[in-house]
Design an enzyme around this catalytic site. Sequence first.
Site, mmCIF file in Angstrom:
data_model
loop_
_atom_site.group_PDB
_atom_site.id
_atom_site.type_symbol
_atom_site.label_atom_id
_atom_site.label_comp_id
_atom_site.label_asym_id
_atom_site.label_seq_id
_atom_site.Cartn_x
_atom_site.Cartn_y
_atom_site.Cartn_z
ATOM 1 N N ASP A 18 0.846 -1.193 0.000
ATOM 2 C CA ASP A 18 0.000 0.000 0.000
ATOM 3 C C ASP A 18 0.885 1.248 0.000
ATOM 4 O OD1 ASP A 18 -2.477 1.536 0.442
ATOM 5 O OD2 ASP A 18 -1.620 1.901 2.426
ATOM 6 N N ASP A 20 -0.452 5.205 0.620
ATOM 7 C CA ASP A 20 -0.799 6.265 1.581
ATOM 8 C C ASP A 20 -0.981 5.677 2.975
ATOM 9 O OD1 ASP A 20 -1.349 8.858 2.361
ATOM 10 O OD2 ASP A 20 -2.604 9.240 0.619
#
Length: 270
Positions: A18, A20
């Site tokens: 991932d 953010d």
Amino acid sequence: MTWSSGHHTALWKGFLIDLDGTMYHGPVMIPGADKLITEMNRRNIPLLFVTNNSSKTPEEVAEQLRRMGIPASHEQVCTSAVAAASHLAEESPGCKVAAIGENGLVHALENAGLILTDEEPEYVVQGIDRSFNYETLTRAARWIHGGAKYVLTNPDLLLPSDEGLMPGAGSLSAAIQAATAVEPLTIGKPSAILMKQAMDRLGLPAEQVAVIGDNMLTDISAGDHAGCGTILTLTGVTTEGNLEYYLQKTGITPDLVCENLDNLLHNICP
């Protein structure tokens, strides 16, 4: 703090990471992100950056990472916008699509050979749209009431920014759903659609892949649903303070919980 359920990390050959809250907060790199990716590359560990953010193109995402000192190429980036466009191109090649979103979504739909239109679209594809207003909502409602299928790039209700939280694509979708009583097909995490596309690109089966992320509701849930390993970093949405809440809310126990990225590096690159 490191916590492990006893999963054998040696089984993991590739990683879906991932962005953010895991690699950065807005324009600021999370400490250790550059070191982690550099070391994984040095060991030739297959990895992809998988993001629900539909606003940027893969090229823009890779450039953002490189500016922070995190090595990345656009081929390593999977966005929910590209996944949505690929899904539609496979399901209905050359279909007419109305886009509610930003640059990343528009580019992805065009690159997939889909026809962008405001006139009688077959699909409405919606992502984050920071110019969303009452007129946008009206057009979306009329298209969907007129028979267009509704596709949502990602269900995130809130996004982190420099100045605090801001509404995400899921919050805009809540208004469209209220106006149409239609639930969209969701592409991004925790949906399996984005995850399957990412695993296909890695060329590895689920049991040899681990998902690394900070959000129990999207990243870790997506990994769990897809049959992947799951590594939670306490660097974003999930913290030591709210971890117990999210464990109970999702009913999922990550295979590995790491306090920070140095801790993570030590666990996957011993």
